[in-house]
Design a protein around this motif. Sequence first.
Motif, PDB file in Angstrom:
ATOM      1  N   LEU A  45      43.117  35.907  55.840  1.00 25.09           N
ATOM      2  CA  LEU A  45      43.130  37.044  54.930  1.00 25.09           C
ATOM      3  C   LEU A  45      42.160  38.136  55.359  1.00 25.09           C
ATOM      4  O   LEU A  45      42.403  39.327  55.136  1.00 25.09           O
ATOM      5  CB  LEU A  45      42.785  36.589  53.509  1.00 25.09           C
ATOM      6  N   LYS A  46      41.036  37.723  55.968  1.00 28.64           N
ATOM      7  CA  LYS A  46      40.049  38.707  56.403  1.00 28.64           C
ATOM      8  C   LYS A  46      39.622  38.383  57.828  1.00 28.64           C
ATOM      9  O   LYS A  46      38.600  37.723  58.050  1.00 28.64           O
ATOM     10  CB  LYS A  46      38.842  38.738  55.466  1.00 28.64           C
ATOM     11  N   LYS A  94      45.301  41.862  44.748  1.00 25.77           N
ATOM     12  CA  LYS A  94      44.812  43.196  44.361  1.00 25.77           C
ATOM     13  C   LYS A  94      44.288  43.222  42.928  1.00 25.77           C
ATOM     14  O   LYS A  94      44.942  42.763  41.999  1.00 25.77           O
ATOM     15  CB  LYS A  94      45.935  44.227  44.521  1.00 25.77           C
ATOM     16  N   ASP A  95      43.072  43.755  42.776  1.00 24.18           N
ATOM     17  CA  ASP A  95      42.430  43.957  41.464  1.00 24.18           C
ATOM     18  C   ASP A  95      42.197  42.656  40.709  1.00 24.18           C
ATOM     19  O   ASP A  95      42.066  42.652  39.488  1.00 24.18           O
ATOM     20  CB  ASP A  95      43.251  44.915  40.590  1.00 24.18           C
ATOM     21  N   LYS A  96      42.149  41.524  41.410  1.00 24.61           N
ATOM     22  CA  LYS A  96      41.937  40.228  40.775  1.00 24.61           C
ATOM     23  C   LYS A  96      40.719  39.526  41.392  1.00 24.61           C
ATOM     24  O   LYS A  96      40.342  39.776  42.527  1.00 24.61           O
ATOM     25  CB  LYS A  96      43.162  39.320  40.964  1.00 24.61           C
ATOM     26  N   GLU A 115      41.620  42.867  50.522  1.00 22.48           N
ATOM     27  CA  GLU A 115      42.857  43.467  50.026  1.00 22.48           C
ATOM     28  C   GLU A 115      42.702  44.046  48.614  1.00 22.48           C
ATOM     29  O   GLU A 115      43.521  43.797  47.732  1.00 22.48           O
ATOM     30  CB  GLU A 115      43.997  42.434  50.052  1.00 22.48           C
ATOM     31  N   GLN A 116      41.616  44.785  48.390  1.00 21.89           N
ATOM     32  CA  GLN A 116      41.352  45.433  47.093  1.00 21.89           C
ATOM     33  C   GLN A 116      41.179  44.429  45.949  1.00 21.89           C
ATOM     34  O   GLN A 116      41.399  44.754  44.782  1.00 21.89           O
ATOM     35  CB  GLN A 116      42.447  46.442  46.752  1.00 21.89           C
ATOM     36  N   GLY A 117      40.811  43.229  46.303  1.00 19.01           N
ATOM     37  CA  GLY A 117      40.501  42.216  45.302  1.00 19.01           C
ATOM     38  C   GLY A 117      39.277  41.442  45.740  1.00 19.01           C
ATOM     39  O   GLY A 117      38.660  41.750  46.765  1.00 19.01           O
ATOM     40  N   SER A 130      52.641  40.514  52.856  1.00 18.45           N
ATOM     41  CA  SER A 130      53.352  41.224  51.803  1.00 18.45           C
ATOM     42  C   SER A 130      53.495  40.359  50.559  1.00 18.45           C
ATOM     43  O   SER A 130      53.657  40.863  49.454  1.00 18.45           O
ATOM     44  CB  SER A 130      54.742  41.659  52.297  1.00 18.45           C
ATOM     45  N   GLU A 131      53.430  39.021  50.715  1.00 22.47           N
ATOM     46  CA  GLU A 131      53.502  38.117  49.570  1.00 22.47           C
ATOM     47  C   GLU A 131      52.167  38.013  48.847  1.00 22.47           C
ATOM     48  O   GLU A 131      52.108  37.989  47.618  1.00 22.47           O
ATOM     49  CB  GLU A 131      53.929  36.709  50.015  1.00 22.47           C
ATOM     50  N   LEU A 132      51.068  37.956  49.615  1.00 20.97           N
ATOM     51  CA  LEU A 132      49.764  37.716  49.007  1.00 20.97           C
ATOM     52  C   LEU A 132      49.063  38.973  48.526  1.00 20.97           C
ATOM     53  O   LEU A 132      48.327  38.929  47.547  1.00 20.97           O
ATOM     54  CB  LEU A 132      48.848  36.999  50.003  1.00 20.97           C
TER      55      LEU A 132
END
Length: 293
Positions: free
Chosen positions: A179-180, A158-160, A210-212, A151-153
């Motif tokens: 992360l993955k 996202k989008d970066k 995560e959408q980034g 929830s922090e990362l």
Amino acid sequence: MPNGLIMKALAGYYYVYDKGTIIQCRARGVFRKQKRSPLVGDHVEYQAENTTDGYIMDIQERSNELVRPPIANVDQAFLLFSVKEPDFSAALLDRFLVHIERQEILPIIIVTKMDLLTDDEKETIQSFVSLYEKIGYQVRYTSSKVELDFSELTPLIKDKVTVIAGQSGVGKSSLLNLLKPGMNLETNEISSHLGRGKHTTRHVELIEIEQGLIADTPGFSSLDFEQMEQEDLRFYFPEFVEAMDECKFRGCLHDKEPGCGVKRGLEEGEIQQSRYTNYLQFLEEVKSQKRRY
């Protein structure tokens, strides 16, 4: 002409992502004549008759670029620094921050391996790192035994386009695996002889998470101050910029000049001694490099 994003560079090929498809491309010879090279992170125009035989025709303007690792258009950098194995280094952290600030990339400091410290050691390191938070830097703490709170990362990624940087052995590959899940990137223990980790990544690649996009890179192999002017270095210390208005001389380098607002801030405790000491060391490096040319 179609457009895409270079996701990976390997063995002379560039892997361009366009609407769910990866096209393997080579760079046109004209780039060599222009002394330009496509980089991972570049937005490019390409031509291709199929997915394995394309050519990059043009490179769109970059917002920034790093040399080693070679990557462009980075939004932010996760600067991973372990507290042990290898030990935390404020001098190296400041060196990374200067290079990241210079490219106008947002730095986020991630302190790893907190579980290796005693309670007293944790209090000491957190007290020191909190000084960076006062400057305005974002800081996160992680443990090699406790999974990072997604929830922090997630909102940070996202989008970066994010690059992960830090000494070898601080946990870059471990973080990517976290992360993955399923990536199973190779991780290595710290070499007892060298006192540092071994590089486990040999090429630059953007990974969708995560959408980034996060860059898996071989690490920063160059942290010297070539191409940097001594007058510019001071602007890469944010707390110095705030104090500059109090300097007597407009071009003050905050070294031997009288009436220096930065040195006054140091005396009053508004600027931390370690940051100022590292600044003077970096300044001397910049000056000595210019003398060699």
